[in-house]
Design an enzyme around this catalytic site. Structure first.
Site, short mmCIF file in Angstrom:
data_model
loop_
_atom_site.label_atom_id
_atom_site.label_comp_id
_atom_site.label_asym_id
_atom_site.label_seq_id
_atom_site.Cartn_x
_atom_site.Cartn_y
_atom_site.Cartn_z
CG ASP A 98 -14.33 -4.02 25.37
OD1 ASP A 98 -14.83 -3.98 24.23
OD2 ASP A 98 -14.87 -3.51 26.38
N GLY A 111 -14.85 -15.16 18.85
CA GLY A 111 -15.36 -16.37 19.48
C GLY A 111 -16.65 -16.88 18.86
N PRO A 112 -16.82 -18.18 18.68
CG PRO A 112 -18.00 -20.15 18.24
CD PRO A 112 -18.13 -18.65 18.20
N GLY A 121 -15.07 -19.86 14.29
CA GLY A 121 -15.31 -20.45 12.96
C GLY A 121 -14.73 -19.58 11.84
CB CYS A 138 -25.95 -14.58 12.41
SG CYS A 138 -26.02 -14.66 14.17
C1 LIG Z 1 -21.43 -13.41 16.56
S1 LIG Z 1 -20.18 -13.88 17.64
C2 LIG Z 1 -18.81 -14.09 16.59
C3 LIG Z 1 -18.80 -15.41 15.87
C4 LIG Z 1 -17.44 -15.72 15.25
N1 LIG Z 1 -17.04 -14.69 14.33
C5 LIG Z 1 -17.41 -17.06 14.56
O1 LIG Z 1 -17.57 -17.10 13.33
O2 LIG Z 1 -17.20 -18.08 15.24
C6 LIG Z 1 -19.81 -12.41 18.47
C7 LIG Z 1 -18.68 -12.53 19.48
O3 LIG Z 1 -18.34 -11.22 19.94
C8 LIG Z 1 -17.96 -11.32 21.30
N2 LIG Z 1 -18.03 -9.97 21.89
C9 LIG Z 1 -19.04 -9.38 22.55
N3 LIG Z 1 -18.69 -8.13 22.93
C10 LIG Z 1 -17.43 -7.93 22.51
C11 LIG Z 1 -16.52 -6.86 22.63
N4 LIG Z 1 -16.85 -5.74 23.26
N5 LIG Z 1 -15.29 -7.01 22.10
C12 LIG Z 1 -14.95 -8.16 21.47
N6 LIG Z 1 -15.76 -9.22 21.34
C13 LIG Z 1 -16.99 -9.11 21.86
C14 LIG Z 1 -18.95 -12.30 21.86
O4 LIG Z 1 -18.44 -12.85 23.06
C15 LIG Z 1 -19.05 -13.32 20.73
O5 LIG Z 1 -18.12 -14.34 20.92
#
Ligand SMILES: C[S@@+](CC[C@H](N)C(=O)[O-])C[C@H]1O[C@@H](n2cnc3c(N)ncnc32)[C@H](O)[C@@H]1O
Length: 475
Positions: free
Chosen positions: A341, A292-293, A295, A411
């Protein structure tokens, strides 16, 4: 002797304060950020939309309001130091709405080309409307003091000398909390010039960069659509197009249709590097474990489609998984989006050939995008993310088959969120993997460090400070 009472000066007729919709809107946005912990980039668009409909806001009004909000928030640390030296009590005792009006005024005086008299009078009028006449007098007095010097003059007065305390000096001059100056400097290394360039890059509005999703659109199509004067090819990614200031991505057909998207070049490089590593054996199943989101998932999905591979995009938060669905809609190859998860994954061990985990982090590498973020983050947030980052990387390494590749991305350039996490997982978590030198998969990109991982920087690459480690599962 004159026993007559002294003649009173005739009272000035009361004049209603003038309402200036641009400053009112900027103040409203700052209050929301301050009071409700709102994000400026989420608060501002609906306020601007309403102002366009109700107040007849034009593009230049919207541009000024945006500059006032973003500039004031970014430079808050500097302005606080200046305002503190102009009031006779600690800043925490100044009412927050008064402080917001003062900061907005300080930004107009010291950070824009608005003439001093106009900056002061517009701020006093704003104060009369939103704070009342009494407090407007206080605002007037403080802003007149601030108007006595330009920004350089003030920095000489309020910043501790560099020689005495380099980090405290840089914190005031470049408006970052001191602990972030310290963390970024540790991560970057080197002397004064580099860290100053980095901190200043955080204070600039980033360019809007587009990605032409391969097989779905091309940079040529995007450049033709935005016009020669309004776009440039990317610096590093063959799929990137950089928009000139004021360019509106939402107006482009390719963006509306999901064939292209808004994406920092650093994020494009991360996805491209993961996709670029040669694999022995099958290359059919790709996973984005923190999607999420969406990209990077959308770029990976397009690249996977070109090779006949399928992408599983997984995201813990259901509402963010829906954003991933939207980002991937129309992807030409097979894909699936699930809410799961990543630390307790539903997939079996060794199910994938390539895996990306772009883990949740402090975002210290993307401060230029979120003007208020630097003031919200706390030093204790850094170690707070580590257990989750380790768990997600461990599960990513389990998810990939022997010989397959994992990309671990953040990031944030903070070593505790980057190298230390990878080192820890390789040492302690009982999954066998080896580093792959990531630099050859970012061909043409200079100053990537000593490897094997890569760290991008806003001041060197014009990207967010993305980190990427590539790992191959060995057993
Ligand atoms: C840095 S963002 C990812 C950005 C994404 N890769 C992009 O380029 O749009 C990290 C994501 O990991 C999700 N997240 C947090 N804990 C998580 C978990 N235990 N398992 C999977 N996703 C998780 C968050 O909700 C968030 O959307």
């Amino acid at each position: 002797m004159n026993d007559q009472a002294p003649r009173k000066r005739p009272a000035k007729p009361y004049r209603r304060p003038k309402k200036d919709p641009v400053r009112m809107l900027a103040f409203e946005a700052l209050r929301a950020v301050d009071e409700r912990d709102a994000y400026a980039n989420l608060v501002l668009p609906p306020l601007l939309r309403k102002a366009r409909e109700k107040e007849g806001f034009e593009a230049r009004d919207a541009a000024l309001a945006t500059e006032l909000v973003y500039g004031t928030l970014r430079r808050q640390g500097t302005y606080d130091a200046i305002i503190a030296s102009c009031v006779d009590r600690p800043l925490r005792e100044v009412d927050p709405p008064v402080l917001d009006v003062l900061s907005l005024g300080a930004h107009q005086l010291l950070g824009t080309r608005i003439p001093s008299h106009a900056a002061v009078s517009a701020s006093v009028e704003l104060a009369r409307v939103v704070l009342g006449d009494g407090r407007a007098k206080f605002v007037n007095a403080v802003l007149r003091k601030i108007a006595a010097h330009d920004l350089d003059g003030w920095l000489e007065r309020v910043a501790p000398p560099y020689e005495d305390d380099p980090e405290a000096h840089l914190a005031v001059v470049h408006s970052h909390p001191r602990w972030i100056v310290s963390a970024l400097w540790d991560a970057l290394g080197g002397g004064r010039a580099g860290i100053e360039d980095l901190l200043e890059a955080d204070n600039e509005r980033p360019e809007v960069t587009l990605v032409a999703r391969p097989g779905r659109s091309t940079p040529e199509e995007l450049l033709a659509a935005v016009g020669e004067d309004s776009g440039l090819p990317g610096r590093w990614s063959p799929y990137a197009v950089r928009l000139a200031e004021g360019g509106e991505p939402g107006a482009l057909d390719a963006v509306r249709e999901g064939r292209a998207g808004v994406q920092d070049e650093g994020s494009q490089l991360v996805a491209l590097a993961l996709a670029g590593v040669p694999l022995d054996g099958p290359d059919e199943r790709w996973l984005d474990g923190c999607a999420g989101p969406g990209g990077k998932a959308a770029l990976l999905g397009a690249l996977a489609a070109q090779r006949g591979a399928a992408l599983l995009a997984s995201e813990k938060q259901p509402h963010r998984a829906r954003l991933v669905e939207r980002a991937l809609a129309g992807n030409p190859g097979p894909y699936q989006v699930i809410a799961a998860d990543g630390t307790r994954p539903p997939w079996r061990e060794g199910a994938f050939d390539r895996v990306l985990v772009d883990v949740p982090c402090t975002g210290l590498g993307a401060l230029r995008r979120r003007p208020e973020a630097r003031w919200r983050r706390r030093p204790e947030d850094v170690p707070g993310f580590a257990p989750l980052q380790r768990d997600l990387l461990r599960e990513a390494l389990r998810a990939v088959r022997v010989g397959g590749v994992v990309g671990y991305a953040t990031c944030s350039p903070h070593p505790a969120e980057t190298k230390a996490v990878v080192d820890d997982v390789l040492k302690r978590e009982g999954v066998s993997a080896e580093w792959i030198d990531a630099r050859p998969y970012m061909q043409g990109v200079p100053v990537l460090g000593d490897g094997p991982d890569v760290q991008l920087w806003p001041h060197l690459h014009g990207t967010d400070a993305m980190y990427l480690a590539l790992l191959r599962r060995t057993a």
